[in-house]
Design a protein around this motif. Sequence first.
Motif, PDB file in Angstrom:
ATOM      1  N   ALA A 148       0.830  -1.206   0.000  1.00 35.90           N
ATOM      2  CA  ALA A 148       0.000   0.000   0.000  1.00 35.90           C
ATOM      3  C   ALA A 148       0.863   1.254   0.000  1.00 35.90           C
ATOM      4  O   ALA A 148       0.508   2.268  -0.620  1.00 35.90           O
ATOM      5  N   ALA A 149       2.014   1.197   0.686  1.00 37.90           N
ATOM      6  CA  ALA A 149       2.920   2.352   0.706  1.00 37.90           C
ATOM      7  C   ALA A 149       3.469   2.642  -0.686  1.00 37.90           C
ATOM      8  O   ALA A 149       3.593   3.800  -1.094  1.00 37.90           O
ATOM      9  N   VAL A 150       3.798   1.588  -1.432  1.00 38.96           N
ATOM     10  CA  VAL A 150       4.295   1.772  -2.804  1.00 38.96           C
ATOM     11  C   VAL A 150       3.210   2.390  -3.683  1.00 38.96           C
ATOM     12  O   VAL A 150       3.456   3.336  -4.452  1.00 38.96           O
ATOM     13  N   LEU A 151       1.980   1.873  -3.576  1.00 38.59           N
ATOM     14  CA  LEU A 151       0.866   2.428  -4.348  1.00 38.59           C
ATOM     15  C   LEU A 151       0.598   3.880  -3.959  1.00 38.59           C
ATOM     16  O   LEU A 151       0.284   4.715  -4.818  1.00 38.59           O
ATOM     17  N   LEU A 152       0.712   4.172  -2.668  1.00 34.79           N
ATOM     18  CA  LEU A 152       0.494   5.538  -2.198  1.00 34.79           C
ATOM     19  C   LEU A 152       1.511   6.493  -2.801  1.00 34.79           C
ATOM     20  O   LEU A 152       1.156   7.590  -3.259  1.00 34.79           O
TER      21      LEU A 152
END
Length: 469
Positions: free
Chosen positions: A249-253
Amino acid sequence: MSDAQTAPTPAFQDGLPVPRRYWAIVSIGLGITLAVLDGAIANVALPSIAHDLQASEAASIWIVNAYQIAIVVSLLPLASLGEIVGYRRVSQAGLAVFTLASIACTLSDSIVTLSLARVLQGFGAAGIMSVNGALVRFTYPQKFLGRAVGINAVIVSIAAAAGPTIASAILAVGEWRWLFALNIPIGLLAVSMAGFTLPHNPLQKRKLNWTGAALSAAAFGLLITGLQSLAHGEAAILGFGMTGAGLAAAVLLFRHEKPRAAPLIPLDLLARPMFALSVGTSIISFTAQMMAFVALPFFLQGSLHLSAVETGLLMTPWPLATMFAAPFAGWLSDRYSAGVLGAIGLTVFACGLMALSFLDADATKFDIIWRMAVCGAGFGFFQSPNNRAMLSEAPRERAGAAGGSLGTARVLGQSMGAVVVAFLLSSAPVAGVRHGFQIAAVAALFGAVMSGSRVRRRKAEPEKEIEAV
């Protein structure tokens, strides 16, 4: 409407006029006092709550972490919302939610219901904390920003100092539920004052980035919850799964926020090396602080066999020393480099933490008191200059993002510190506390090096901070 579009910025005055400024200071102080006082009280009461609710020591840390996780997942979205609808509205709503949640905490009858009430309380605290720095910046004239941050730190320190003392006094005559009931009258007063004292801010004409907010909540929430699950010895597949999902999720964010003009994760501000270094140093310092704060009650009551009342009183010198060091350092930060002041403060902090690790069963109360005072003085000397550097590095229209980053760095560091202590308590309940102090000292020294690195960078671009204001 695109993210880049903003409303025309009106000519806002440089700070509030007197006497409204003083009333705003009181209102801001009441709000941040609630959030800090509640955390300080909960830490001291952990052993009592665990015993009363028949929970393990490691499980009782969820009372702290449920609060911290709720704050960290919502800080940045609420800071962004403050730029859109106004910082005073976000703060007032947060105060109302916090007060209602305090009633729920008072009525809780199990570790599960108390943790859920703490989640709601954390969302309310996030509303307060996410815009605290921005409100401070719009309340005081720019020339007094360092002094303002120092005063804000004093308010925080007074609340933190009062927390252990109040907790000790209440636990001496009553049960832990009264600790949360204390928030209710303060919350009602703060809500009533916020509407007519807090400053207005220029509003950005854009919509809240709901996708970014969801990804931010998933990234921070899953990552911290996954690490907590691993620390508590729960199913490894669940812990690693949530941690991995949080990283994804951090990468997508990051990919979602990178092209935006006003990103929810303030990548535009983090591109400024001075701001990024200040954020990193803040995370490390609060990690070290929370490791000590969570470990101390178990050390004092478990290893030294002190009562809850004695524990609260012996922890009080830490925030008291911060209360004296922070305003002095804030005054100095209007004149001298935050990098130098921060490095000095964190070095002293590290020495105090290492001294705590040498305590044994024969330690006297004076042995504990002076070590607490050294830790508090070092941390306070770092905190004010570092917070000033973060706020002043951002343009005024991004004050909300800067304040949200300040709060996120604090709570993220505190959450990580609690995670480390949970690992240590689960693996080695006695020796783990001592190792926690030592790890915290090393982290503080690393933070001192990071803070010092800002001096060289500032010499290469001496006018940047002034131009950004």
